[in-house]
Design a protein around this motif. Structure first.
Motif, PDB file in Angstrom:
ATOM      1  N   CYS A  83       0.861  -1.181   0.000  1.00 51.85           N
ATOM      2  CA  CYS A  83       0.000   0.000   0.000  1.00 51.85           C
ATOM      3  C   CYS A  83       0.895   1.228   0.000  1.00 51.85           C
ATOM      4  O   CYS A  83       2.113   1.128  -0.070  1.00 51.85           O
ATOM      5  CB  CYS A  83      -0.917  -0.002   1.221  1.00 51.85           C
ATOM      6  N   TYR A  84       0.286   2.397   0.085  1.00 57.13           N
ATOM      7  CA  TYR A  84       1.067   3.617   0.226  1.00 57.13           C
ATOM      8  C   TYR A  84       1.411   3.857   1.694  1.00 57.13           C
ATOM      9  O   TYR A  84       0.706   3.417   2.606  1.00 57.13           O
ATOM     10  CB  TYR A  84       0.301   4.819  -0.317  1.00 57.13           C
ATOM     11  N   MET A  85       2.494   4.580   1.884  1.00 54.93           N
ATOM     12  CA  MET A  85       2.930   4.953   3.219  1.00 54.93           C
ATOM     13  C   MET A  85       3.339   6.417   3.209  1.00 54.93           C
ATOM     14  O   MET A  85       4.065   6.864   2.318  1.00 54.93           O
ATOM     15  CB  MET A  85       4.126   4.096   3.657  1.00 54.93           C
ATOM     16  N   GLY A 107       4.799   7.231  -0.520  1.00 51.78           N
ATOM     17  CA  GLY A 107       5.304   6.312  -1.537  1.00 51.78           C
ATOM     18  C   GLY A 107       4.974   4.900  -1.111  1.00 51.78           C
ATOM     19  O   GLY A 107       4.223   4.679  -0.162  1.00 51.78           O
ATOM     20  N   GLY A 108       5.548   3.916  -1.781  1.00 55.14           N
ATOM     21  CA  GLY A 108       5.229   2.527  -1.493  1.00 55.14           C
ATOM     22  C   GLY A 108       5.688   2.090  -0.117  1.00 55.14           C
ATOM     23  O   GLY A 108       6.791   2.422   0.321  1.00 55.14           O
ATOM     24  N   ALA A 109       4.835   1.322   0.569  1.00 56.10           N
ATOM     25  CA  ALA A 109       5.195   0.811   1.893  1.00 56.10           C
ATOM     26  C   ALA A 109       6.322  -0.221   1.842  1.00 56.10           C
ATOM     27  O   ALA A 109       7.212  -0.186   2.697  1.00 56.10           O
ATOM     28  CB  ALA A 109       3.959   0.236   2.577  1.00 56.10           C
ATOM     29  N   PRO A 110       6.333  -1.155   0.874  1.00 57.29           N
ATOM     30  CA  PRO A 110       7.470  -2.078   0.817  1.00 57.29           C
ATOM     31  C   PRO A 110       8.800  -1.345   0.668  1.00 57.29           C
ATOM     32  O   PRO A 110       9.797  -1.719   1.292  1.00 57.29           O
ATOM     33  CB  PRO A 110       7.161  -2.935  -0.418  1.00 57.29           C
ATOM     34  N   GLU A 111       8.809  -0.281  -0.136  1.00 56.73           N
ATOM     35  CA  GLU A 111      10.013   0.534  -0.271  1.00 56.73           C
ATOM     36  C   GLU A 111      10.369   1.209   1.051  1.00 56.73           C
ATOM     37  O   GLU A 111      11.546   1.481   1.329  1.00 56.73           O
ATOM     38  CB  GLU A 111       9.829   1.575  -1.363  1.00 56.73           C
ATOM     39  N   GLY A 112       9.354   1.475   1.869  1.00 62.22           N
ATOM     40  CA  GLY A 112       9.592   2.052   3.189  1.00 62.22           C
ATOM     41  C   GLY A 112      10.383   1.114   4.084  1.00 62.22           C
ATOM     42  O   GLY A 112      11.235   1.552   4.867  1.00 62.22           O
ATOM     43  N   PHE A 127       1.083   3.853   7.491  1.00 60.27           N
ATOM     44  CA  PHE A 127       0.439   3.133   6.401  1.00 60.27           C
ATOM     45  C   PHE A 127      -0.895   3.792   6.047  1.00 60.27           C
ATOM     46  O   PHE A 127      -1.651   4.211   6.930  1.00 60.27           O
ATOM     47  CB  PHE A 127       0.213   1.674   6.789  1.00 60.27           C
ATOM     48  N   ILE A 128      -1.169   3.869   4.760  1.00 61.45           N
ATOM     49  CA  ILE A 128      -2.370   4.536   4.266  1.00 61.45           C
ATOM     50  C   ILE A 128      -3.346   3.489   3.742  1.00 61.45           C
ATOM     51  O   ILE A 128      -3.042   2.740   2.810  1.00 61.45           O
ATOM     52  CB  ILE A 128      -2.023   5.537   3.144  1.00 61.45           C
ATOM     53  N   ALA A 129      -4.526   3.418   4.357  1.00 66.89           N
ATOM     54  CA  ALA A 129      -5.594   2.517   3.904  1.00 66.89           C
ATOM     55  C   ALA A 129      -6.539   3.289   2.993  1.00 66.89           C
ATOM     56  O   ALA A 129      -7.224   4.203   3.437  1.00 66.89           O
ATOM     57  CB  ALA A 129      -6.348   1.948   5.108  1.00 66.89           C
ATOM     58  N   GLU A 130      -6.574   2.924   1.737  1.00 69.26           N
ATOM     59  CA  GLU A 130      -7.381   3.672   0.767  1.00 69.26           C
ATOM     60  C   GLU A 130      -8.810   3.177   0.677  1.00 69.26           C
ATOM     61  O   GLU A 130      -9.660   3.859   0.105  1.00 69.26           O
ATOM     62  CB  GLU A 130      -6.716   3.598  -0.616  1.00 69.26           C
ATOM     63  N   ASP A 131      -9.088   1.985   1.214  1.00 65.41           N
ATOM     64  CA  ASP A 131     -10.455   1.460   1.161  1.00 65.41           C
ATOM     65  C   ASP A 131     -10.641   0.440   2.280  1.00 65.41           C
ATOM     66  O   ASP A 131      -9.697   0.085   3.003  1.00 65.41           O
ATOM     67  CB  ASP A 131     -10.769   0.833  -0.210  1.00 65.41           C
ATOM     68  N   GLU A 141      -9.168  -4.164   6.123  1.00 69.65           N
ATOM     69  CA  GLU A 141      -9.294  -5.557   6.545  1.00 69.65           C
ATOM     70  C   GLU A 141      -7.943  -6.265   6.468  1.00 69.65           C
ATOM     71  O   GLU A 141      -7.596  -7.076   7.333  1.00 69.65           O
ATOM     72  CB  GLU A 141     -10.327  -6.278   5.676  1.00 69.65           C
ATOM     73  N   ARG A 142      -7.173  -5.948   5.432  1.00 66.98           N
ATOM     74  CA  ARG A 142      -5.831  -6.533   5.304  1.00 66.98           C
ATOM     75  C   ARG A 142      -4.935  -6.041   6.438  1.00 66.98           C
ATOM     76  O   ARG A 142      -4.157  -6.816   7.003  1.00 66.98           O
ATOM     77  CB  ARG A 142      -5.241  -6.165   3.954  1.00 66.98           C
ATOM     78  N   PHE A 143      -5.050  -4.765   6.767  1.00 68.35           N
ATOM     79  CA  PHE A 143      -4.286  -4.226   7.895  1.00 68.35           C
ATOM     80  C   PHE A 143      -4.596  -4.998   9.163  1.00 68.35           C
ATOM     81  O   PHE A 143      -3.699  -5.379   9.929  1.00 68.35           O
ATOM     82  CB  PHE A 143      -4.621  -2.749   8.112  1.00 68.35           C
ATOM     83  N   ALA A 144      -5.894  -5.220   9.424  1.00 69.32           N
ATOM     84  CA  ALA A 144      -6.316  -5.908  10.637  1.00 69.32           C
ATOM     85  C   ALA A 144      -5.747  -7.328  10.684  1.00 69.32           C
ATOM     86  O   ALA A 144      -5.287  -7.798  11.726  1.00 69.32           O
ATOM     87  CB  ALA A 144      -7.837  -5.933  10.725  1.00 69.32           C
ATOM     88  N   ALA A 145      -5.760  -7.998   9.529  1.00 68.65           N
ATOM     89  CA  ALA A 145      -5.254  -9.369   9.470  1.00 68.65           C
ATOM     90  C   ALA A 145      -3.748  -9.418   9.701  1.00 68.65           C
ATOM     91  O   ALA A 145      -3.228 -10.399  10.250  1.00 68.65           O
ATOM     92  CB  ALA A 145      -5.597  -9.993   8.121  1.00 68.65           C
ATOM     93  N   MET A 146      -3.038  -8.356   9.313  1.00 65.36           N
ATOM     94  CA  MET A 146      -1.584  -8.319   9.445  1.00 65.36           C
ATOM     95  C   MET A 146      -1.129  -7.629  10.725  1.00 65.36           C
ATOM     96  O   MET A 146       0.068  -7.536  10.992  1.00 65.36           O
ATOM     97  CB  MET A 146      -0.972  -7.596   8.236  1.00 65.36           C
ATOM     98  N   GLY A 147      -2.087  -7.108  11.517  1.00 65.43           N
ATOM     99  CA  GLY A 147      -1.724  -6.424  12.751  1.00 65.43           C
ATOM    100  C   GLY A 147      -1.160  -5.037  12.534  1.00 65.43           C
ATOM    101  O   GLY A 147      -0.380  -4.542  13.363  1.00 65.43           O
ATOM    102  N   VAL A 148      -1.538  -4.394  11.433  1.00 64.19           N
ATOM    103  CA  VAL A 148      -1.043  -3.059  11.094  1.00 64.19           C
ATOM    104  C   VAL A 148      -2.032  -2.005  11.570  1.00 64.19           C
ATOM    105  O   VAL A 148      -3.242  -2.117  11.352  1.00 64.19           O
ATOM    106  CB  VAL A 148      -0.835  -2.925   9.568  1.00 64.19           C
ATOM    107  N   ASP A 149      -1.538  -0.968  12.222  1.00 60.01           N
ATOM    108  CA  ASP A 149      -2.356   0.133  12.736  1.00 60.01           C
ATOM    109  C   ASP A 149      -2.177   1.338  11.824  1.00 60.01           C
ATOM    110  O   ASP A 149      -1.092   1.919  11.753  1.00 60.01           O
ATOM    111  CB  ASP A 149      -1.920   0.469  14.167  1.00 60.01           C
TER     112      ASP A 149
END
Length: 333
Positions: A130-132, A221-226, A244-248, A253-261
């Motif tokens: 995602c974007y960061m 920019g890209g989170a993996p690049e972060g 991390f930026i959640a666009e939808d 839901e993916r954030f929640a599954a990965m434990g990302v706030d």
């Protein structure tokens, strides 16, 4: 009691064993991708770099798991997230971008490079694709800025940390429509802006390396690049702060599954918590920090930045690769 230096023992053995082999990984990826430089085919560039990187990784003395890669297994034929590489003794997590800047490399534009980071298991965050929102600052400003502060406040603190005026600062920002407001505010505060088309990993590297004339990276920019930038920042003593930026809702839901706030500011130690860290980047096309691959009859020359967190050594490697024995008589030192 004498304090043990950072990285003594196992950490140093990990880095001593893998620093130069890791440089070979990015060198071979850069050499392979460079054969398609300027031909306009970004898929060919990426495929060549990825395949070369994968082949060399499988020769290293590692048992590696890709945690930042070319995508999920169903989307990427090689170096996908979760892929296992190598069969050696060192258990590592791996973050890769075989070609950062596939489009710029395909077009022959500056700052295409091959990038990799290795750490012990759990030493690199498995970030969602995602974007960061990012803020990267050099070592003197580490711990003194805050992503939540107004742009003007961070510029003021950065100038103080570097013992210069705001008007002397150069801030790198990706040239995107979403950054128009940020660019205006940085300029209104008196700082200068360096706009880039792609490649915020190399832009983050330039912030951490002394003498580049770039003093911060701002914007999203890209989170993996972060995560790759965090590995570099850790080795250089620089700092990244990211959110991390959640666009939808699907991404939430993916954030929640990965434990990302999505509300938390993740810092260098959160994105790259490992105590053992090796980072390498090799230029594919010409850049201000790294020269691109330069070919000659029978061989090529590469320029690589490779470093370890514990060993506290940053190496710039200028290497000649002889692909044809007849080239040996043409080399002059």
């Amino acid at each position: 009691m004498t304090k043990r230096p950072r990285g003594e023992g196992l950490t140093q053995s990990f880095e001593h064993a893998l620093v130069l082999p890791t440089a070979r990984v990015t060198e071979e990826a850069a050499l392979a991708a460079s054969r398609f430089m300027g031909l306009g085919d970004k898929n060919a560039v990426d495929g060549a770099g990825t395949e070369a990187m994968r082949e060399v990784l499988n020769t290293l003395d590692i048992r590696g798991t890709v945690v930042i890669g070319e995508g999920e297994m169903d989307e990427a034929p090689m170096l996908y997230i979760g892929e296992q590489v190598g069969s050696g003794q060192y258990e590592v997590d791996i973050a890769v971008d075989p070609v950062e800047g596939t489009v710029v490399t395909a077009k022959g534009l500056p700052n295409g490079l091959a990038v990799i980071a290795l750490s012990e298991r759990g030493g690199l965050m498995h970030a969602p694709d995602c974007y960061m929102e990012k803020l990267i600052v050099p070592p003197p400003a580490a711990g003194r800025v805050n992503l939540d502060w107004p742009v003007e406040a961070n510029l003021h603190v950065l100038a103080q940390a570097l013992d210069r005026d705001v008007e002397d600062l150069m801030i790198t920002i990706l040239d995107r429509e979403r950054h128009e407001g940020l660019i205006q505010r940085v300029r209104a505060a008196g700082a200068r802006v360096k706009l880039i088309g792609d490649g915020d990993v190399v832009a983050g590297l330039a912030v951490g390396v002394r003498g580049t004339g770039v003093h911060a990276l701002m914007g999203s920019g890209g989170a993996p690049e972060g995560v790759l930038s965090a590995a570099a920042c850790k080795c250089l003593g620089a700092e990244i702060q990211g959110r991390f930026i959640a666009e939808d809702d699907a991404m939430r839901e993916r954030f929640a599954a990965m434990g990302v706030d999505e509300h938390r500011i993740y810092k260098t130690a959160d994105l790259a918590p490992g105590e053992q860290m090796v980072f390498s980047a090799t230029g594919i096309t010409y850049g201000e920090l790294l020269s691109g691959v330069r070919r000659f009859a029978g061989g090529a020359r590469t320029h690589t930045l490779v470093m370890g967190y514990a060993t506290r050594v940053v190496r710039f490697l200028d290497s000649v690769h002889l692909e044809d024995d007849s080239a040996r008589v043409t080399i002059r030192v």
